[in-house]
Design an enzyme around this catalytic site. Sequence first.
Site, PDB file in Angstrom:
ATOM      1  N   TYR A 118     -11.903   9.201  -1.415  1.00 48.47           N
ATOM      2  CA  TYR A 118     -12.356  10.595  -1.333  1.00 48.47           C
ATOM      3  C   TYR A 118     -11.291  11.412  -0.602  1.00 48.47           C
ATOM      4  CZ  TYR A 118     -15.186  14.649  -0.028  1.00 48.47           C
ATOM      5  OH  TYR A 118     -15.649  15.925   0.148  1.00 48.47           O
ATOM      6  N   SER A 165      -8.285  11.959  -2.703  1.00 47.95           N
ATOM      7  CA  SER A 165      -8.463  12.997  -3.728  1.00 47.95           C
ATOM      8  C   SER A 165      -8.308  14.390  -3.113  1.00 47.95           C
ATOM      9  CB  SER A 165      -9.837  12.864  -4.409  1.00 47.95           C
ATOM     10  OG  SER A 165     -10.897  13.268  -3.561  1.00 47.95           O
ATOM     11  N   LYS A 166      -8.790  14.546  -1.888  1.00 50.56           N
ATOM     12  CA  LYS A 166      -8.715  15.874  -1.261  1.00 50.56           C
ATOM     13  C   LYS A 166      -7.316  16.149  -0.694  1.00 50.56           C
ATOM     14  CE  LYS A 166     -13.050  17.120  -1.987  1.00 50.56           C
ATOM     15  NZ  LYS A 166     -13.409  18.244  -2.871  1.00 50.56           N
ATOM     16  N   SER A 195     -24.862  23.086  -9.670  1.00 54.70           N
ATOM     17  CA  SER A 195     -26.275  22.705  -9.794  1.00 54.70           C
ATOM     18  C   SER A 195     -26.919  22.440  -8.441  1.00 54.70           C
ATOM     19  CB  SER A 195     -26.413  21.463 -10.686  1.00 54.70           C
ATOM     20  OG  SER A 195     -25.740  20.366 -10.112  1.00 54.70           O
ATOM     21  N   SER A 251     -11.894  22.002  -0.690  1.00 55.22           N
ATOM     22  CA  SER A 251     -11.298  20.756  -0.207  1.00 55.22           C
ATOM     23  C   SER A 251     -12.279  20.119   0.769  1.00 55.22           C
ATOM     24  CB  SER A 251      -9.936  21.068   0.429  1.00 55.22           C
ATOM     25  OG  SER A 251      -9.346  19.930   0.950  1.00 55.22           O
ATOM     26  N   GLY A 262     -26.096  22.209  -3.767  1.00 54.80           N
ATOM     27  CA  GLY A 262     -25.184  22.289  -2.632  1.00 54.80           C
ATOM     28  C   GLY A 262     -24.360  23.559  -2.553  1.00 54.80           C
TER      29      GLY A 262
HETATM   30  N1  NAP Z   1     -21.308  18.202   1.657  1.00 52.83           N
HETATM   31  C1  NAP Z   1     -20.271  18.048   2.444  1.00 52.83           C
HETATM   32  O1  NAP Z   1     -20.392  17.602   3.612  1.00 52.83           O
HETATM   33  C2  NAP Z   1     -18.904  18.448   1.966  1.00 52.83           C
HETATM   34  C3  NAP Z   1     -17.872  18.553   2.916  1.00 52.83           C
HETATM   35  C4  NAP Z   1     -16.600  18.905   2.489  1.00 52.83           C
HETATM   36  C5  NAP Z   1     -16.357  19.165   1.158  1.00 52.83           C
HETATM   37  N2  NAP Z   1     -17.365  19.058   0.254  1.00 52.83           N
HETATM   38  C6  NAP Z   1     -17.033  19.320  -1.154  1.00 52.83           C
HETATM   39  O2  NAP Z   1     -17.891  20.306  -1.665  1.00 52.83           O
HETATM   40  C7  NAP Z   1     -17.960  20.192  -3.088  1.00 52.83           C
HETATM   41  C8  NAP Z   1     -19.410  20.323  -3.520  1.00 52.83           C
HETATM   42  O3  NAP Z   1     -20.149  19.243  -3.010  1.00 52.83           O
HETATM   43  P1  NAP Z   1     -21.611  19.403  -2.389  1.00 52.83           P
HETATM   44  O4  NAP Z   1     -21.523  18.966  -0.996  1.00 52.83           O
HETATM   45  O5  NAP Z   1     -22.186  20.721  -2.692  1.00 52.83           O
HETATM   46  O6  NAP Z   1     -22.360  18.201  -3.165  1.00 52.83           O
HETATM   47  P2  NAP Z   1     -23.518  18.180  -4.274  1.00 52.83           P
HETATM   48  O7  NAP Z   1     -24.726  18.881  -3.763  1.00 52.83           O
HETATM   49  O8  NAP Z   1     -23.636  16.749  -4.645  1.00 52.83           O
HETATM   50  O9  NAP Z   1     -22.915  19.007  -5.472  1.00 52.83           O
HETATM   51  C9  NAP Z   1     -21.852  18.497  -6.237  1.00 52.83           C
HETATM   52  C10 NAP Z   1     -21.739  19.279  -7.516  1.00 52.83           C
HETATM   53  O10 NAP Z   1     -20.618  18.734  -8.241  1.00 52.83           O
HETATM   54  C11 NAP Z   1     -21.003  18.582  -9.576  1.00 52.83           C
HETATM   55  N3  NAP Z   1     -20.263  17.522 -10.257  1.00 52.83           N
HETATM   56  C12 NAP Z   1     -20.086  16.241  -9.900  1.00 52.83           C
HETATM   57  N4  NAP Z   1     -19.347  15.610 -10.818  1.00 52.83           N
HETATM   58  C13 NAP Z   1     -19.050  16.522 -11.776  1.00 52.83           C
HETATM   59  C14 NAP Z   1     -18.312  16.505 -12.998  1.00 52.83           C
HETATM   60  N5  NAP Z   1     -17.718  15.402 -13.472  1.00 52.83           N
HETATM   61  N6  NAP Z   1     -18.202  17.651 -13.719  1.00 52.83           N
HETATM   62  C15 NAP Z   1     -18.795  18.770 -13.281  1.00 52.83           C
HETATM   63  N7  NAP Z   1     -19.521  18.857 -12.151  1.00 52.83           N
HETATM   64  C16 NAP Z   1     -19.639  17.731 -11.418  1.00 52.83           C
HETATM   65  C17 NAP Z   1     -22.504  18.339  -9.570  1.00 52.83           C
HETATM   66  O11 NAP Z   1     -23.024  18.907 -10.770  1.00 52.83           O
HETATM   67  P3  NAP Z   1     -23.786  18.137 -11.933  1.00 52.83           P
HETATM   68  O12 NAP Z   1     -24.138  16.759 -11.417  1.00 52.83           O
HETATM   69  O13 NAP Z   1     -24.968  18.984 -12.210  1.00 52.83           O
HETATM   70  O14 NAP Z   1     -22.795  18.118 -13.049  1.00 52.83           O
HETATM   71  C18 NAP Z   1     -22.971  19.172  -8.379  1.00 52.83           C
HETATM   72  O15 NAP Z   1     -23.342  20.457  -8.782  1.00 52.83           O
HETATM   73  C19 NAP Z   1     -17.329  18.836  -3.422  1.00 52.83           C
HETATM   74  O16 NAP Z   1     -16.024  19.042  -3.928  1.00 52.83           O
HETATM   75  C20 NAP Z   1     -17.261  18.133  -2.076  1.00 52.83           C
HETATM   76  O17 NAP Z   1     -16.208  17.215  -2.007  1.00 52.83           O
HETATM   77  C21 NAP Z   1     -18.635  18.721   0.630  1.00 52.83           C
END
Ligand code: NAP
Length: 275
Positions: free
Chosen positions: A146, A149-150, A15, A132, A17
């Site tokens: 966090y 978990s990773k 949804s 990850s 990111g």
């Molecule tokens: N942003 C960073 O700096 C960063 C860096 C390293 C890794 N990551 C990883 O990248 C991944 C995506 O994160 P993002 O940065 O794109 O953040 P985001 O914009 O907050 O997106 C997170 C997504 O995860 C979904 N989500 C959360 N809880 C959920 C659940 N119980 N069931 C299904 N969907 C769920 C949300 O969807 P809904 O709320 O619509 O269900 C949303 O689409 C994560 O695993 C995060 O740890 C992010």
Amino acid sequence: MDASQGRVVLITGASSGIGRACAELLSARGHTVYATSRQPGADAPTAWKWLELDVTRDDSVQRAVDAVLAAEGRIDVVVNNAGYALAGALEDCSVEQARQQLDTNLLGVLRVCKAVLPSMRARKSGLFIHISSLGGAVGLPFQGLYSASKFALEGLTECLRIEVAPFGIEATLLQPGDVKTRLTENRVLASQAGPGSAYQVQFETALRTIEADERDGVPPEDVARRVLELLERGPVRVRYSVGKLVQRAALLAKWVLPSRTFEQLLMSLYGLSRS
Ligand SMILES: NC(=O)c1ccc[n+]([C@@H]2O[C@H](COP(=O)([O-])OP(=O)(O)OC[C@H]3O[C@@H](n4cnc5c(N)ncnc54)[C@H](OP(=O)(O)O)[C@@H]3O)[C@@H](O)[C@H]2O)c1
């Protein structure tokens, strides 16, 4: 898998990111994309299909996977991306918060893998791309659960690769550095953070850096491009990183520097001290 053919791709957490950027890029590239969210739908028409999927619920995961298999007959690639970040001192996080963090970021991946694997094994083909984090390689202060978990996701994926290899299935890890997404707004704070916490000053100092780094992070489209490369390339390695060079260099620094020197460097990056 033949790289020239369109793949059937299931993306969790699409949804916003990184997941959203993956849905946009992969569908524009001609792949059949099923994007999932806990609350899909209120969106303008998209080139990809939406499904409801909550990674913390077995029935929700199975229903979404069954829907893709019924429509397409197969799932070629899963991008296990759904996740959120819990922040705060470990002592200030409740055990329930810890459970929820692991339930989404770790067990959510396991649920999706378990639901998809029987069909992949039957076809002797498939690829899991697990999002990850640098926090899966380096323990990030005040993001302990966090990071946990990773780190666990990294271990799970290393094992999964070996177990599913005889069935022609691959799995890989992608470790992004800071990415500009809604992760920052969606961050959950430790239940006992704030006034009264022994860690308040240090945590707030670290959180300012964490949030500033994320707001200055690379766009999610950079991660999506890497996902596309992995999806369309030959055999995948265990892990890849994506993001700013200086952050990816931290991975190398962890292995080459003495451990206390690296720890000191990490603390200084977050404005933390031992006293
Ligand atoms: N942003 C960073 O700096 C960063 C860096 C390293 C890794 N990551 C990883 O990248 C991944 C995506 O994160 P993002 O940065 O794109 O953040 P985001 O914009 O907050 O997106 C997170 C997504 O995860 C979904 N989500 C959360 N809880 C959920 C659940 N119980 N069931 C299904 N969907 C769920 C949300 O969807 P809904 O709320 O619509 O269900 C949303 O689409 C994560 O695993 C995060 O740890 C992010």
